[in-house]
Write an enzyme that holds these catalytic residues in place. Structure first.
Site, PDB file in Angstrom:
ATOM      1  N   ASP A 177       0.863  -1.185   0.000  1.00 32.64           N
ATOM      2  CA  ASP A 177       0.000   0.000   0.000  1.00 32.64           C
ATOM      3  C   ASP A 177       0.898   1.233   0.000  1.00 32.64           C
ATOM      4  O   ASP A 177       1.873   1.300   0.749  1.00 32.64           O
ATOM      5  CB  ASP A 177      -0.909   0.004   1.246  1.00 32.64           C
ATOM      6  CG  ASP A 177      -1.920  -1.149   1.231  1.00 32.64           C
ATOM      7  OD1 ASP A 177      -2.141  -1.734   0.152  1.00 32.64           O
ATOM      8  OD2 ASP A 177      -2.480  -1.455   2.307  1.00 32.64           O
ATOM      9  N   HIS A 231       1.299  -7.849   0.285  1.00 33.75           N
ATOM     10  CA  HIS A 231       0.151  -8.683   0.660  1.00 33.75           C
ATOM     11  C   HIS A 231      -0.711  -8.940  -0.557  1.00 33.75           C
ATOM     12  O   HIS A 231      -0.562  -8.274  -1.585  1.00 33.75           O
ATOM     13  CB  HIS A 231      -0.635  -8.027   1.805  1.00 33.75           C
ATOM     14  CG  HIS A 231      -1.072  -6.617   1.525  1.00 33.75           C
ATOM     15  ND1 HIS A 231      -0.211  -5.523   1.594  1.00 33.75           N
ATOM     16  CD2 HIS A 231      -2.268  -6.100   1.170  1.00 33.75           C
ATOM     17  CE1 HIS A 231      -0.872  -4.419   1.298  1.00 33.75           C
ATOM     18  NE2 HIS A 231      -2.120  -4.734   1.022  1.00 33.75           N
ATOM     19  N   ARG A 234     -15.811 -13.148   0.851  1.00 36.70           N
ATOM     20  CA  ARG A 234     -15.032 -12.343   1.804  1.00 36.70           C
ATOM     21  C   ARG A 234     -15.423 -10.885   1.624  1.00 36.70           C
ATOM     22  O   ARG A 234     -15.588 -10.412   0.496  1.00 36.70           O
ATOM     23  CB  ARG A 234     -13.540 -12.517   1.512  1.00 36.70           C
ATOM     24  CG  ARG A 234     -12.635 -11.617   2.353  1.00 36.70           C
ATOM     25  CD  ARG A 234     -11.166 -11.888   2.039  1.00 36.70           C
ATOM     26  NE  ARG A 234     -10.317 -10.841   2.553  1.00 36.70           N
ATOM     27  CZ  ARG A 234      -9.804 -10.798   3.780  1.00 36.70           C
ATOM     28  NH1 ARG A 234     -10.054 -11.785   4.634  1.00 36.70           N
ATOM     29  NH2 ARG A 234      -9.049  -9.793   4.155  1.00 36.70           N
TER      30      ARG A 234
HETATM   31  C1  LIG Z   1      -3.179  -0.991  -9.904  1.00 34.55           C
HETATM   32  C2  LIG Z   1      -3.397  -0.012  -9.068  1.00 34.55           C
HETATM   33  C3  LIG Z   1      -4.556   0.053  -8.120  1.00 34.55           C
HETATM   34  C4  LIG Z   1      -4.072   1.034  -7.086  1.00 34.55           C
HETATM   35  C5  LIG Z   1      -3.420   2.050  -7.995  1.00 34.55           C
HETATM   36  C6  LIG Z   1      -2.515   1.156  -8.838  1.00 34.55           C
HETATM   37  O1  LIG Z   1      -2.123   1.758 -10.036  1.00 34.55           O
HETATM   38  C7  LIG Z   1      -1.312   0.746  -7.980  1.00 34.55           C
HETATM   39  C8  LIG Z   1      -1.623   0.788  -6.461  1.00 34.55           C
HETATM   40  C9  LIG Z   1      -3.037   0.326  -6.149  1.00 34.55           C
HETATM   41  C10 LIG Z   1      -3.480   0.648  -4.714  1.00 34.55           C
HETATM   42  C11 LIG Z   1      -3.184  -0.472  -3.704  1.00 34.55           C
HETATM   43  C12 LIG Z   1      -3.627  -0.016  -2.328  1.00 34.55           C
HETATM   44  C13 LIG Z   1      -5.049   0.585  -2.352  1.00 34.55           C
HETATM   45  O2  LIG Z   1      -5.992  -0.460  -2.528  1.00 34.55           O
HETATM   46  C14 LIG Z   1      -5.193   1.616  -3.511  1.00 34.55           C
HETATM   47  C15 LIG Z   1      -6.522   2.371  -3.401  1.00 34.55           C
HETATM   48  C16 LIG Z   1      -4.016   2.514  -3.532  1.00 34.55           C
HETATM   49  O3  LIG Z   1      -3.891   3.615  -3.026  1.00 34.55           O
HETATM   50  O4  LIG Z   1      -3.002   1.940  -4.266  1.00 34.55           O
HETATM   51  C17 LIG Z   1      -4.971   0.871  -4.815  1.00 34.55           C
HETATM   52  C18 LIG Z   1      -5.114   1.646  -6.142  1.00 34.55           C
HETATM   53  C19 LIG Z   1      -6.529   1.560  -6.712  1.00 34.55           C
HETATM   54  O5  LIG Z   1      -7.201   0.529  -6.567  1.00 34.55           O
HETATM   55  O6  LIG Z   1      -6.948   2.530  -7.345  1.00 34.55           O
HETATM   56  O1  LIG Z   2      -9.408  -6.977   0.692  1.00 32.69           O
HETATM   57  C1  LIG Z   2      -8.455  -7.223   1.419  1.00 32.69           C
HETATM   58  O2  LIG Z   2      -8.526  -7.984   2.357  1.00 32.69           O
HETATM   59  C2  LIG Z   2      -7.146  -6.527   1.155  1.00 32.69           C
HETATM   60  C3  LIG Z   2      -7.188  -5.669  -0.070  1.00 32.69           C
HETATM   61  C4  LIG Z   2      -6.015  -4.748  -0.212  1.00 32.69           C
HETATM   62  O3  LIG Z   2      -4.913  -5.106   0.094  1.00 32.69           O
HETATM   63  C5  LIG Z   2      -6.243  -3.401  -0.734  1.00 32.69           C
HETATM   64  O4  LIG Z   2      -7.419  -3.049  -1.018  1.00 32.69           O
HETATM   65  O5  LIG Z   2      -5.255  -2.655  -0.859  1.00 32.69           O
HETATM   66 FE   LIG Z   3      -3.504  -3.472   0.053  1.00 37.11          FE
END
Ligand SMILES: C=C1C[C@]23C[C@@]1(O)CC[C@H]2[C@@]12CC[C@H](O)[C@@](C)(C(=O)O1)[C@H]2[C@@H]3C(=O)O
Ligand SMILES: O=C(O)CCC(=O)C(=O)O
Ligand SMILES: [Fe+2]
Length: 328
Positions: A203, A258, A268
């Site tokens: 994250d 993760h 889930r």
């Molecule tokens: C593939 C992607 C989804 C994400 C933005 C990204 O380009 C890379 C990081 C991804 C992530 C992972 C953690 C969180 O779920 C999230 C909201 C974030 O801040 O980074 C997601 C992004 C997303 O789903 O928009």
């Molecule tokens: O849904 C979950 O339990 C984890 C998902 C996750 O890692 C995320 O949304 O960044």
């Molecule tokens: Fe995550």
């Protein structure tokens, strides 16, 4: 989710399970009511970038009500849910995660935390859903600050609110997410392979606070690259160290990789509060944690990091672009 027929391997990612999934008993546990919580948090962030929190003081009933409302939302006809989408990045999303080709066995709501979302959320109890969401987000922000203050205390750095002030700031760029992983009955029959619900990643924020129903699937990667399954516990919270905290601690804490595997029997549902700093915040190692050491990272603002995040794939090592090459 319209796509829930046979998940074709051309669309989704599977990982082989050479060994049966066993739950790890080694997940660090922090009892927030105990005086040693601060030092245990530091140790957990150094060793795992991850820990479980108990005795957090958040009442369980509103959480299970929110969970029921979320299940209700995800059980609406696809056409209704689509009215809240596409996730761009906020809104209802289905299968696609981010904008760069990642897919998973998932549908979700991605929401801002500091303003009301302006997309429609249809359903019977929409006002109840909104109200529960609002209260839950405030509770998460409060708990995040408590944990971040304990972290600063455990690190013996001043001021105590050095991390929490970023989350308390009215410009804090925190995000809230509700993920739904429908049960995938195909998997119950076809063992030997695991379907990816949410692909491996770290994250990008400071910390993330995760709460799920009692369905397994969440895994973390250990320092040696192996994966362990985290036993689900709907009455506890799980904390992920994010990339920004890794940088602020100059690599002393590591963000945890993760992922989520789909479940063959049970759906889930998880809710995650991602604690983000204000967009203009400079993310750099805290001088009090440098102790004469060189910074391992080039300085960047959260705005810059967030932009580069949105241009990356889930599994990418996003901090790689910001690492300083050590002078020899
Ligand atoms: C593939 C992607 C989804 C994400 C933005 C990204 O380009 C890379 C990081 C991804 C992530 C992972 C953690 C969180 O779920 C999230 C909201 C974030 O801040 O980074 C997601 C992004 C997303 O789903 O928009
Ligand atoms: O849904 C979950 O339990 C984890 C998902 C996750 O890692 C995320 O949304 O960044
Ligand atoms: Fe995550």
């Amino acid at each position: 989710m319209v796509l829930l027929s046979k998940p074709s391997s051309e669309q989704y990612t599977y990982v082989r399970n050479n060994m049966p999934i066993t739950f790890s008993s080694s997940i660090p546990l922090v009892d927030l009511s105990k005086p040693d919580a601060n030092s245990l948090i530091v140790k957990a962030c150094e060793d795992f970038g991850f820990f479980k929190v108990i005795n957090h003081g958040i009442p369980l009933e509103p959480m299970s009500q929110l969970e029921s409302q979320a299940f209700k939302f995800f059980s609406l006809p696809q056409s209704e849910k689509d009215k809240a989408g596409p996730a761009n990045p906020f809104g209802y999303g289905n299968k696609r995660i981010g904008l760069n080709g990642d897919v998973g066995w998932i549908e979700y709501l991605l929401l801002t935390t500091n303003q009301e979302h302006n997309f429609s959320l249809h359903g019977n109890d929409i006002n109840k859903f909104r109200c529960l969401l609002k209260d839950y987000k405030s509770a998460m922000r409060k708990m995040a600050c408590e944990i971040l203050d304990l972290m600063a205390e455990g690190l013996k750095i001043q001021p105590k609110n050095v991390f929490s002030k970023l989350v308390m700031d009215k410009e804090s760029d925190s995000v809230f997410r509700v993920n739904h992983y429908p049960a995938c009955p195909e998997l119950a029959i076809n063992s030997g392979e695991n379907l990816i619900g949410f692909g491996e990643h770290t994250d990008p924020q400071i910390i993330s606070i995760l709460r799920s129903n009692n369905t397994s699937g969440f895994q973390i990667s250990l320092r040696d690259g192996s994966w362990i399954s985290v036993p689900p516990d709907h009455s506890s919270f799980f904390i992920n160290v994010g990339d920004s905290l890794q940088v602020m601690t100059n690599g002393r804490f590591k963000s945890v990789r993760h992922r989520v595997l789909a479940n063959g029997i049970d759906p889930r549902l998880s809710m995650i509060y991602f604690c983000g700093p204000p967009l203009s915040e400079k993310i750099a190692p805290l001088p009090s944690l440098m102790k004469g050491k060189e910074s391992l990272y080039k300085e960047f603002t959260w705005f810059e990091y967030k932009n580069s995040t949105y241009g990356s794939r889930l599994a990418d090592n996003r901090l790689g672009n910001y690492e300083r090459i050590a002078a020899s």
